[in-house]
Structure formats: structure tokens, C-alpha cells
Design a protein around this motif. Structure first.
Motif, PDB file in Angstrom:
ATOM      1  N   ALA A 194       0.802  -1.220   0.000  1.00 18.33           N
ATOM      2  CA  ALA A 194       0.000   0.000   0.000  1.00 18.33           C
ATOM      3  C   ALA A 194       0.835   1.272   0.000  1.00 18.33           C
ATOM      4  CB  ALA A 194      -0.921   0.002   1.220  1.00 18.33           C
ATOM      5  N   HIS A 195       0.261   2.306  -0.614  1.00 15.64           N
ATOM      6  CA  HIS A 195       0.909   3.612  -0.597  1.00 15.64           C
ATOM      7  C   HIS A 195       0.976   4.167   0.827  1.00 15.64           C
ATOM      8  CE1 HIS A 195       1.848   7.776  -1.570  1.00 15.64           C
ATOM      9  NE2 HIS A 195       0.807   8.129  -0.858  1.00 15.64           N
ATOM     10  N   ASP A 207       0.282   3.632   5.232  1.00 17.61           N
ATOM     11  CA  ASP A 207       0.469   2.618   6.275  1.00 17.61           C
ATOM     12  C   ASP A 207      -0.805   1.854   6.596  1.00 17.61           C
ATOM     13  OD1 ASP A 207       3.096   3.347   6.449  1.00 17.61           O
ATOM     14  OD2 ASP A 207       2.864   4.573   8.257  1.00 17.61           O
ATOM     15  N   LEU A 208      -1.964   2.411   6.273  1.00 14.67           N
ATOM     16  CA  LEU A 208      -3.232   1.762   6.607  1.00 14.67           C
ATOM     17  C   LEU A 208      -3.925   1.171   5.381  1.00 14.67           C
ATOM     18  CD1 LEU A 208      -4.647   4.385   9.164  1.00 14.67           C
ATOM     19  CD2 LEU A 208      -3.310   2.323   9.621  1.00 14.67           C
ATOM     20  N   GLY A 209      -3.281   1.212   4.251  1.00 12.60           N
ATOM     21  CA  GLY A 209      -3.898   0.716   3.028  1.00 12.60           C
ATOM     22  C   GLY A 209      -3.777  -0.783   2.876  1.00 12.60           C
ATOM     23  N   PRO A 210      -4.322  -1.323   1.765  1.00 14.55           N
ATOM     24  CA  PRO A 210      -4.252  -2.770   1.526  1.00 14.55           C
ATOM     25  C   PRO A 210      -2.812  -3.253   1.348  1.00 14.55           C
ATOM     26  CG  PRO A 210      -5.293  -1.626  -0.323  1.00 14.55           C
ATOM     27  CD  PRO A 210      -5.067  -0.615   0.732  1.00 14.55           C
ATOM     28  N   ARG A 211      -2.490  -4.333   2.034  1.00 16.29           N
ATOM     29  CA  ARG A 211      -1.142  -4.939   1.983  1.00 16.29           C
ATOM     30  C   ARG A 211      -0.078  -3.928   2.440  1.00 16.29           C
ATOM     31  NH1 ARG A 211      -4.086  -6.134  -2.306  1.00 16.29           N
ATOM     32  NH2 ARG A 211      -3.185  -4.341  -3.386  1.00 16.29           N
ATOM     33  N   SER A 212      -0.360  -3.202   3.508  1.00 16.33           N
ATOM     34  CA  SER A 212       0.561  -2.162   3.964  1.00 16.33           C
ATOM     35  C   SER A 212       1.868  -2.768   4.472  1.00 16.33           C
ATOM     36  CB  SER A 212      -0.081  -1.328   5.077  1.00 16.33           C
ATOM     37  OG  SER A 212      -0.377  -2.140   6.194  1.00 16.33           O
ATOM     38  N   SER A 213       2.930  -2.025   4.285  1.00 15.64           N
ATOM     39  CA  SER A 213       4.257  -2.422   4.766  1.00 15.64           C
ATOM     40  C   SER A 213       4.947  -1.167   5.287  1.00 15.64           C
ATOM     41  CB  SER A 213       5.071  -3.063   3.634  1.00 15.64           C
ATOM     42  OG  SER A 213       6.346  -3.449   4.092  1.00 15.64           O
ATOM     43  N   PRO A 214       4.754  -0.843   6.555  1.00 15.38           N
ATOM     44  CA  PRO A 214       5.273   0.411   7.113  1.00 15.38           C
ATOM     45  C   PRO A 214       6.779   0.597   6.976  1.00 15.38           C
ATOM     46  CG  PRO A 214       3.686  -0.584   8.611  1.00 15.38           C
ATOM     47  CD  PRO A 214       3.964  -1.606   7.537  1.00 15.38           C
ATOM     48  N   ASP A 215       7.515  -0.487   6.780  1.00 14.58           N
ATOM     49  CA  ASP A 215       8.975  -0.364   6.677  1.00 14.58           C
ATOM     50  C   ASP A 215       9.419   0.265   5.355  1.00 14.58           C
ATOM     51  OD1 ASP A 215       9.275  -1.507   9.156  1.00 14.58           O
ATOM     52  OD2 ASP A 215       9.557  -3.535   8.389  1.00 14.58           O
ATOM     53  N   LEU A 216       8.544   0.302   4.366  1.00 13.40           N
ATOM     54  CA  LEU A 216       8.913   0.861   3.071  1.00 13.40           C
ATOM     55  C   LEU A 216       8.965   2.385   3.127  1.00 13.40           C
ATOM     56  CD1 LEU A 216       6.804  -1.306   0.569  1.00 13.40           C
ATOM     57  CD2 LEU A 216       9.219  -1.553   1.153  1.00 13.40           C
ATOM     58  N   THR A 217       9.938   2.948   2.441  1.00 13.11           N
ATOM     59  CA  THR A 217      10.021   4.403   2.330  1.00 13.11           C
ATOM     60  C   THR A 217       9.016   4.896   1.293  1.00 13.11           C
ATOM     61  OG1 THR A 217      11.677   4.357   0.563  1.00 13.11           O
ATOM     62  CG2 THR A 217      12.486   4.272   2.843  1.00 13.11           C
ATOM     63  N   ASN A 219       7.072  -1.604  -6.964  1.00 11.09           N
ATOM     64  CA  ASN A 219       5.889  -1.767  -6.112  1.00 11.09           C
ATOM     65  C   ASN A 219       4.587  -1.551  -6.867  1.00 11.09           C
ATOM     66  OD1 ASN A 219       4.732  -2.307  -3.516  1.00 11.09           O
ATOM     67  ND2 ASN A 219       4.281  -0.125  -3.306  1.00 11.09           N
ATOM     68  N   TRP A 220       4.644  -1.516  -8.188  1.00  6.41           N
ATOM     69  CA  TRP A 220       3.445  -1.296  -8.990  1.00  6.41           C
ATOM     70  C   TRP A 220       3.101  -2.529  -9.813  1.00  6.41           C
ATOM     71  CZ3 TRP A 220       5.257   3.857 -11.630  1.00  6.41           C
ATOM     72  CH2 TRP A 220       5.178   4.917 -10.702  1.00  6.41           C
ATOM     73  N   ILE A 221       1.813  -2.630 -10.123  1.00  7.98           N
ATOM     74  CA  ILE A 221       1.329  -3.636 -11.053  1.00  7.98           C
ATOM     75  C   ILE A 221       0.242  -2.969 -11.896  1.00  7.98           C
ATOM     76  CG2 ILE A 221      -0.357  -4.522  -9.359  1.00  7.98           C
ATOM     77  CD1 ILE A 221       0.029  -7.295 -10.578  1.00  7.98           C
ATOM     78  N   TRP A 222       0.199  -3.279 -13.196  1.00  3.62           N
ATOM     79  CA  TRP A 222      -0.780  -2.671 -14.107  1.00  3.62           C
ATOM     80  C   TRP A 222      -1.979  -3.603 -14.224  1.00  3.62           C
ATOM     81  CZ3 TRP A 222      -1.624   1.942 -16.079  1.00  3.62           C
ATOM     82  CH2 TRP A 222      -2.450   2.089 -17.210  1.00  3.62           C
ATOM     83  N   VAL A 223      -3.161  -3.078 -13.914  1.00  2.00           N
ATOM     84  CA  VAL A 223      -4.381  -3.885 -13.939  1.00  2.00           C
ATOM     85  C   VAL A 223      -5.519  -3.071 -14.539  1.00  2.00           C
ATOM     86  CG1 VAL A 223      -3.802  -5.393 -11.995  1.00  2.00           C
ATOM     87  CG2 VAL A 223      -4.885  -3.181 -11.557  1.00  2.00           C
ATOM     88  N   CYS A 224      -6.548  -3.772 -15.018  1.00  5.31           N
ATOM     89  CA  CYS A 224      -7.742  -3.090 -15.494  1.00  5.31           C
ATOM     90  C   CYS A 224      -8.500  -2.519 -14.290  1.00  5.31           C
ATOM     91  CB  CYS A 224      -8.624  -4.055 -16.289  1.00  5.31           C
ATOM     92  SG  CYS A 224      -9.338  -5.397 -15.301  1.00  5.31           S
ATOM     93  N   SER A 225      -9.427  -1.618 -14.550  1.00  5.04           N
ATOM     94  CA  SER A 225     -10.134  -0.960 -13.447  1.00  5.04           C
ATOM     95  C   SER A 225     -10.923  -1.954 -12.604  1.00  5.04           C
ATOM     96  CB  SER A 225     -11.055   0.135 -13.992  1.00  5.04           C
ATOM     97  OG  SER A 225     -11.963  -0.406 -14.949  1.00  5.04           O
ATOM     98  N   ASP A 226     -11.473  -2.998 -13.238  1.00  3.47           N
ATOM     99  CA  ASP A 226     -12.232  -4.004 -12.487  1.00  3.47           C
ATOM    100  C   ASP A 226     -11.331  -4.742 -11.504  1.00  3.47           C
ATOM    101  OD1 ASP A 226     -14.541  -3.336 -13.833  1.00  3.47           O
ATOM    102  OD2 ASP A 226     -14.326  -4.916 -15.338  1.00  3.47           O
TER     103      ASP A 226
END
Length: 253
Positions: free
Chosen positions: A51-52, A54-64, A73-80
Motif C-alpha cells: 500500500a501507498h 500505512d493503513l492501506g491494503p497490503r501495507s508495509s510500514p517499513d517501506l520508504t 511496487n506497482w502492477i498494471w491492472v484493469c479498473s475491475d
């Protein structure tokens, strides 16, 4: 609250270049941008694997902040699928490990389709790529084409085996690409040099933005018609890129 997400352009170019605009889940081609009312096209989104916030989906607070908003940290997906993977009720079905694997799979799929479609492309596909590149705005350039040693250029730029394979595949179409550029140059003098200049300008822009080596090559592949719904057109873009990789100062050191 203001959205603090960043979208570094070189990272966006790399993401789309490697996935070719295909959703990592359904593998349907997705345009950049947002749909207007009545627009039948399918649009894609950049989703965060971790997650972008700290409280978002799949959060990882250790990431800068920089680690959260980048290609890795990105993946390209359709809107659905974007809505589905971030649905709070479905998070257990879409852990970060699954998204990373889906990203790896779509990038491998795109590379393999390039190999197979390069065998079948011919004048129409290659001419279409060159014609699009020739229509864009002019870029100043005083240099011409220069034949360079491919193996030495691969070594100097520290390009890995997957990139070397793509270059090997594309070299098989070098004669055809050269013939098309000569044909276009006879119709309008300077077209071939102008296309080379555009590639070099894009290369320097991506390099200045932090991309190097294999990442830079794949982002350039995306620039060369690599983000396209037709795999044959993506393969033709690779052929043009490899021709210029061999014959001009793109990737020169």
C-alpha cells in the motif's frame, strides 16, 4: 486529504513497457487515462502491491515513500481488477506475493509473444511503426547512422540474458527495417535520421530519470510501439528498436 502519490515518468514507462499495457490478471489491453461517458475502450490503472499508505491494503510500514511509489511496487491492472484486489473483504485472496507473481507472469508472457510474433511480421507492421514515429514532432540531431559492435554494446551497458535474447530476435529483421527506412527516406529526406533522433532523445530522458541497463531497454521497447493491443505491432516496435540499437548511438557509451 491531498493525494501524495508520485508517478515518476521513467517508472511508468518501464511498467507499461514490460507489461505492454496488459492487465496482469485478465491480460486484456488497457489504455492509459480515464474513460469518458460512452467510451467503449478498457482503461488500466497502476495498483500498489504494498500500500501507498500505512493503513492501506497490503501495507508495509517499513517501506520508504520512494519504495512505495516506483516500478518495483506497482502492477498494471484493469479498473475491475484494481477494485477487486483492493477490496477490504477480498484482501486475503490477493496477498502481495500473488501480485508479485502475476506481475512476473505477465512480463514473461509479453517477452515470449515478442519472440513468436517477430517471425511473422513483415513490411506492413514495420512500416506502421516507422510511420508513427516519423509523424511526431521533430527532434534536433546532427548525427547519422553509425554501425556499432552489438556484443560490445551489450557488455558495456551490462544487459542481461533476457535483453540479449530480445536483441538477437530483433536482429533477424534488421535488413527489412533498414529497407523500410531507406524507402521512407526517398519519399521524405531525413526521416530515418529523425526517427533515430527521437529514440536518442527518449533514451537520454529515461537515463536521466534513473533507468539503466535492462530496465532502460524495456522502457525503450515500450516507447517503440511496445504498448499496443496487437502483439505483432509490439514485435515490430522491438525490431525497430534493435535496428537502432545496432546502428546508431542509442545505448552507446
Amino acid at each position: 486529504m491531498a493525494d501524495t502519490r508520485k508517478r515518476p515518468l521513467p517508472d511508468v514507462r518501464l511498467l507499461l513497457g514490460r507489461c505492454a499495457g496488459l492487465c496482469a490478471f485478465c491480460r486484456k489491453f488497457c489504455e492509459e487515462g480515464r474513460a469518458a461517458p460512452g467510451d467503449p475502450r478498457k482503461y488500466g490503472k497502476i495498483a500498489h502491491i504494498y500500500a501507498h499508505g500505512d493503513l492501506g491494503p497490503r501495507s508495509s510500514p517499513d517501506l520508504t515513500a520512494k519504495q512505495r511509489d516506483c516500478y518495483e511496487n506497482w502492477i498494471w491492472v484493469c479498473s475491475d481488477h484494481h477494485d477487486e484486489i483492493d477490496d477490504p473483504d477480498l484482501l486475503q485472496e490477493f496477498p502481495a506475493e500473488l501480485l508479485l507473481e502475476k506481475k512476473r507472469q505477465i512480463e514473461a508472457f509479453v517477452r515470449e509473444t515478442l519472440k513468436w510474433h517477430l517471425r511473422d511480421i513483415g513490411f506492413p507492421e514495420l512500416e506502421a511503426v516507422c510511420a508513427v514515429l516519423a509523424l511526431t514532432r521533430e527532434v534536433a540531431d546532427d548525427s547519422g547512422f553509425e554501425l556499432l559492435e552489438v556484443d560490445e554494446k551489450i557488455r558495456k551497458n551490462d544487459l542481461g540474458p533476457e535483453t540479449r535474447d530480445q536483441i538477437t530476435w530483433g536482429l533477424g529483421k534488421a535488413q527489412e527495417v533498414g529497407a523500410i527506412l531507406e524507402f521512407m527516406d526517398r519519399k521524405r529526406s531525413g526521416v530515418a535520421q529523425q526517427i533515430a533522433a527521437r529514440f536518442k532523445a527518449e533514451y537520454h530522458g529515461l537515463w536521466s530519470g534513473g533507468l539503466k541497463n535492462n530496465q532502460l531497454f524495456d522502457a525503450m521497447r515500450g516507447f517503440a510501439n511496445g504498448v499496443h493491443p496487437d502483439p505483432a505491432q509490439r514485435a515490430a516496435g522491438l525490431a525497430v528498436l534493435v535496428y537502432l540499437f545496432e546502428r546508431c548511438e542509442v545505448f552507446e557509451k
